[in-house]
Write an enzyme that holds these catalytic residues in place. Structure first.
Site, PDB file in Angstrom:
ATOM      1  N   ASP A  79       0.868  -1.173   0.000  1.00 21.21           N
ATOM      2  CA  ASP A  79       0.000   0.000   0.000  1.00 21.21           C
ATOM      3  C   ASP A  79       0.904   1.221   0.000  1.00 21.21           C
ATOM      4  O   ASP A  79       1.819   1.323   0.825  1.00 21.21           O
ATOM      5  CB  ASP A  79      -0.851  -0.013   1.276  1.00 21.21           C
ATOM      6  CG  ASP A  79      -2.277   0.413   1.020  1.00 21.21           C
ATOM      7  OD1 ASP A  79      -2.456   1.510   0.478  1.00 21.21           O
ATOM      8  OD2 ASP A  79      -3.198  -0.339   1.366  1.00 21.21           O
ATOM      9  N   ASP A  95      -3.023   4.726  -2.335  1.00 20.42           N
ATOM     10  CA  ASP A  95      -4.114   5.229  -1.501  1.00 20.42           C
ATOM     11  C   ASP A  95      -4.573   6.619  -1.961  1.00 20.42           C
ATOM     12  O   ASP A  95      -3.734   7.499  -2.218  1.00 20.42           O
ATOM     13  CB  ASP A  95      -3.575   5.314  -0.061  1.00 20.42           C
ATOM     14  CG  ASP A  95      -4.650   5.559   0.969  1.00 20.42           C
ATOM     15  OD1 ASP A  95      -5.539   4.708   1.100  1.00 20.42           O
ATOM     16  OD2 ASP A  95      -4.586   6.599   1.656  1.00 20.42           O
ATOM     17  N   GLU A 138      -6.382   3.822  -5.758  1.00 22.85           N
ATOM     18  CA  GLU A 138      -7.683   4.004  -5.119  1.00 22.85           C
ATOM     19  C   GLU A 138      -8.096   5.423  -5.457  1.00 22.85           C
ATOM     20  O   GLU A 138      -7.421   6.371  -5.058  1.00 22.85           O
ATOM     21  CB  GLU A 138      -7.594   3.827  -3.607  1.00 22.85           C
ATOM     22  CG  GLU A 138      -8.976   3.900  -2.965  1.00 22.85           C
ATOM     23  CD  GLU A 138      -8.977   4.435  -1.540  1.00 22.85           C
ATOM     24  OE1 GLU A 138      -9.907   4.126  -0.792  1.00 22.85           O
ATOM     25  OE2 GLU A 138      -8.058   5.199  -1.182  1.00 22.85           O
ATOM     26  N   HIS A 186     -11.109  -3.238   3.162  1.00 23.23           N
ATOM     27  CA  HIS A 186     -11.069  -2.937   4.594  1.00 23.23           C
ATOM     28  C   HIS A 186     -11.882  -1.703   4.971  1.00 23.23           C
ATOM     29  O   HIS A 186     -11.991  -1.374   6.147  1.00 23.23           O
ATOM     30  CB  HIS A 186      -9.605  -2.740   5.014  1.00 23.23           C
ATOM     31  CG  HIS A 186      -8.988  -1.557   4.322  1.00 23.23           C
ATOM     32  ND1 HIS A 186      -8.755  -1.522   2.960  1.00 23.23           N
ATOM     33  CD2 HIS A 186      -8.605  -0.349   4.788  1.00 23.23           C
ATOM     34  CE1 HIS A 186      -8.257  -0.359   2.639  1.00 23.23           C
ATOM     35  NE2 HIS A 186      -8.152   0.378   3.729  1.00 23.23           N
ATOM     36  N   ASP A 187     -12.424  -0.987   3.970  1.00 22.86           N
ATOM     37  CA  ASP A 187     -13.243   0.198   4.262  1.00 22.86           C
ATOM     38  C   ASP A 187     -14.730  -0.071   4.052  1.00 22.86           C
ATOM     39  O   ASP A 187     -15.560   0.795   4.343  1.00 22.86           O
ATOM     40  CB  ASP A 187     -12.868   1.352   3.320  1.00 22.86           C
ATOM     41  CG  ASP A 187     -11.473   1.888   3.549  1.00 22.86           C
ATOM     42  OD1 ASP A 187     -10.964   1.779   4.684  1.00 22.86           O
ATOM     43  OD2 ASP A 187     -10.888   2.425   2.591  1.00 22.86           O
TER      44      ASP A 187
HETATM   45  O1  ISL Z   1     -13.938   4.621   4.015  1.00 23.21           O
HETATM   46  C1  ISL Z   1     -14.345   5.330   3.144  1.00 23.21           C
HETATM   47  C2  ISL Z   1     -15.626   5.135   2.515  1.00 23.21           C
HETATM   48  O2  ISL Z   1     -16.151   3.932   2.783  1.00 23.21           O
HETATM   49  C3  ISL Z   1     -13.602   6.411   2.533  1.00 23.21           C
HETATM   50  O3  ISL Z   1     -14.043   7.648   2.896  1.00 23.21           O
HETATM   51  C4  ISL Z   1     -12.118   6.254   2.719  1.00 23.21           C
HETATM   52  O4  ISL Z   1     -11.661   7.002   3.760  1.00 23.21           O
HETATM   53  C5  ISL Z   1     -11.488   6.643   1.424  1.00 23.21           C
HETATM   54  O5  ISL Z   1     -11.919   5.711   0.495  1.00 23.21           O
HETATM   55  C6  ISL Z   1      -9.986   6.634   1.489  1.00 23.21           C
HETATM   56  O6  ISL Z   1      -9.513   5.401   1.944  1.00 23.21           O
HETATM   57  C7  ISL Z   1      -8.160   5.192   2.103  1.00 23.21           C
HETATM   58  O7  ISL Z   1      -7.473   6.266   2.714  1.00 23.21           O
HETATM   59  C8  ISL Z   1      -7.794   6.549   4.082  1.00 23.21           C
HETATM   60  C9  ISL Z   1      -7.829   5.308   4.957  1.00 23.21           C
HETATM   61  O8  ISL Z   1      -8.462   5.632   6.163  1.00 23.21           O
HETATM   62  C10 ISL Z   1      -8.554   4.152   4.293  1.00 23.21           C
HETATM   63  O9  ISL Z   1      -8.495   3.008   5.082  1.00 23.21           O
HETATM   64  C11 ISL Z   1      -7.936   3.957   2.944  1.00 23.21           C
HETATM   65  O10 ISL Z   1      -8.436   2.846   2.254  1.00 23.21           O
HETATM   66  C12 ISL Z   1      -6.744   7.509   4.566  1.00 23.21           C
HETATM   67  O11 ISL Z   1      -5.469   7.008   4.269  1.00 23.21           O
END
Ligand code: ISL
Length: 540
Positions: free
Chosen positions: A97, A197, A250, A319-320
């Protein structure tokens, strides 16, 4: 000719919740090594690890304090080198990541940057306040303000996520150089690429006030702006082009057009992007306001992306997000059926499939009852926000329960023993009580399990030129059915996916390639939540 990252299936590991080997209740790298054989058996060809770098863990590793060292809870650099080598030995490639929109506020660069005279000041975005308030009206992804005042220098710094995640300044060429060095460091160790990310927000085109919105005021100033494209092209030509590797971004709030600009055939930026539109179909406005899942809406969005992009990064979980079987299928009466049917969907679309840990055994959303069982920083921010808006506790909890990120983060369910075989200590996040019935060990022994079905479906994709290369054509997207065709060199596959708790009549011809109901012939009636692929040879 297709590329390795197009042919293989990617499996995402959330290391904190995968397998603990030293009894501290937190998953670790030796735990991943322990299961490489299981992943190989599943048919996985690439592993994506959520962040394993040193981090104070404000956002579970998405706040990095040192990109060149390993989070001690997860192990050592020697463990990491061993993981890369052991994985390679099994022909499994590793993807890291790459979190470069922000660092942790405990990163050395940021510590130095707090001094206005330091050469690191410009690594981050510092501004004086306006009328005793922050420099602009932007709000963060975690709902609160996104400027933090630093009394020592009398200025504010920008953070699109938590205040412990200050945003880097990509107008400063030194920042890009540092990031390129970090990428080379890992690629030289033998990793196969990066999941980048929130990569389409890294460049802030201006810091002017944004149009007021309920969520993310200011986002029009940084989503997919041309500065981001320039940076990505630099990363490609300076670094990625010199290695055998790939990059998946992402990308938040992207449209197919924006995605094509990031990873289209003539753009030399990313190889694929994760989009979110299909994940938004069961919500009003923002994810906290969930609405009933509707397969037709979902299928239409998937169709749009399949049609408008040549190659998608396909996923139903990460994971989100909440667990796909609980969200798009049924986690009660038709749990097994619907989890298998979703496997057919994921693995028969055109693109690279990404499986999230636990999805292959049909893990379900958490069974928590109260806010103090929740660890996710986003859920806590959001809960506080809605409480401030005087929403009743009951409603706030319901939102967290239905949409909170900890749904996907409960420890991996390896067996039916205490703590599901995840840890001998106290898990950092409670194990789902469903582990008694839903676990790897019991499914590994059961030929009719979801796990076995995933193995079959992955093997089928690997051997099927039409699933790998074929075109996509939608047949139907309705409340109860998603149906599409894949076609390649005179072979046609018809994929029928039921989202219904009752049987339904659906026309379809051809020999049965795979069916979640285990049938060998199709008579025109789909069982509840059945997924089936029919094969026909086309006359020329
Ligand atoms: O979780 C979310 C929607 O379901 C999003 O708002 C998420 O924060 C966004 O997709 C960004 O995600 C990534 O960056 C974030 C981190 O908290 C997440 O786990 C990661 O996947 C900040 O680094």
């Amino acid at each position: 000719m297709s590329k390795v990252w197009q042919e293989r299936v990617v499996y995402q590991i959330y290391p904190r919740s995968f397998q603990d080997t030293d009894g501290d209740g937190i998953g670790d790298i030796p735990g991943i090594i322990l299961h490489l054989g299981d992943l190989k058996n599943l048919g996985v060809g690439i592993l994506w690890l959520s962040p394993v770098y040193a981090s104070p863990n404000d956002d579970n590793g998405y706040d990095i304090s040192d990109y060149r060292s390993i989070q001690p809870e997860f192990g050592t650099m020697a463990d990491m080198d061993r993981l890369i080598a052991e994985a390679r030995r099994l022909d499994i490639l590793l993807v890291m990541d790459l979190v470069i929109n922000h660092t942790s506020d405990e990163h050395e660069w940021f510590r130095k940057s707090r001094d206005p005279h330091s050469s690191y000041r410009d690594y981050y975005i510092w501004r004086a306040g306006v009328d005793d308030g922050p420099p602009n009206n932007w709000t963060s992804f975690f709902t609160e303000k996104c400027w933090e005042f630093d009394p020592r220098s009398g200025e504010y710094y920008l953070h699109l996520f938590s205040k412990k995640q200050p945003d880097l300044n990509y107008r400063n060429p030194a920042v890009l150089n540092e990031i390129e060095e970090i990428m080379r460091f890992w690629l030289d160790k033998g990793i196969y690429g990066f999941r980048c990310d929130v990569i389409n927000v890294i460049y802030k085109a201006s810091l002017e006030d944004g149009e007021r919105k309920f969520m993310l005021t200011g986002s029009e100033h940084y989503i997919s702006r041309s500065g981001t494209h320039e940076i990505l092209r630099r990363l490609r030509s300076d670094v990625l082009d010199h290695y055998d590797c790939f990059a998946v971004g992402e990308t938040v709030f992207v449209t197919p057009k924006m995605a094509r600009d990031l990873c289209g055939p003539d753009r030399r930026e990313l190889d694929m992007v994760f989009s979110f539109e299909h994940m938004d179909t069961d919500q009003y406005f923002v994810k906290w306001f969930r609405r009933r899942f509707h397969a037709g809406r979902f299928g239409k969005v998937i169709t749009r992306w399949q049609t408008e992009l040549d190659w998608n990064a396909n996923y139903l979980e990460n994971h989100d997000q909440t667990r796909s079987v609980s969200r798009f299928g049924s986690d009660t009466a038709f749990w097994k059926e619907s989890a298998k049917m979703l496997a057919v969907l994921l693995l028969s679309l055109r693109g690279t499939p990404f499986i999230y840990q636990g999805q292959e055994i049909g893990m379900t959303n958490f069974d928590f009852k109260t806010m103090d069982q929740i660890r996710d920083i986003e859920s806590h921010y959001v809960y506080r926000l809605f409480r401030r808006l005087h929403m009743p506790k009951r409603i706030c909890w319901r939102m967290i329960r239905l949409a909170g990120r900890d749904n996907a983060r409960t420890p991996m369910q390896w067996n039916a023993s205490e703590n599901a075989g995840f840890s001998t200590g106290t898990p950092w996040l409670r194990v789902n009580g469903a582990a008694q019935n839903i676990n790897f060990e019991s499914q590994n022994m059961d030929p009719d399990s979801i796990l076995h079905f995933y193995r079959q479906m992955i093997a089928l994709r690997a051997q099927s030129p039409v699933l790998l290369n074929g075109s996509f054509r939608s047949i139907r997207n309705s409340r109860r059915l998603i149906a599409f065709e894949r076609e390649w060199c005179g072979e046609k596959l018809t994929v029928l996916l039921s989202f219904s708790v009752t049987s339904q009549r659906v026309a379809g011809a051809g020999s049965v390639l795979i069916s979640t109901a285990g049938r060998t012939e199709y008579s025109g009636v789909l069982a509840p939540y059945e997924g089936i692929i029919l094969r026909t040879e086309m006359k020329t």
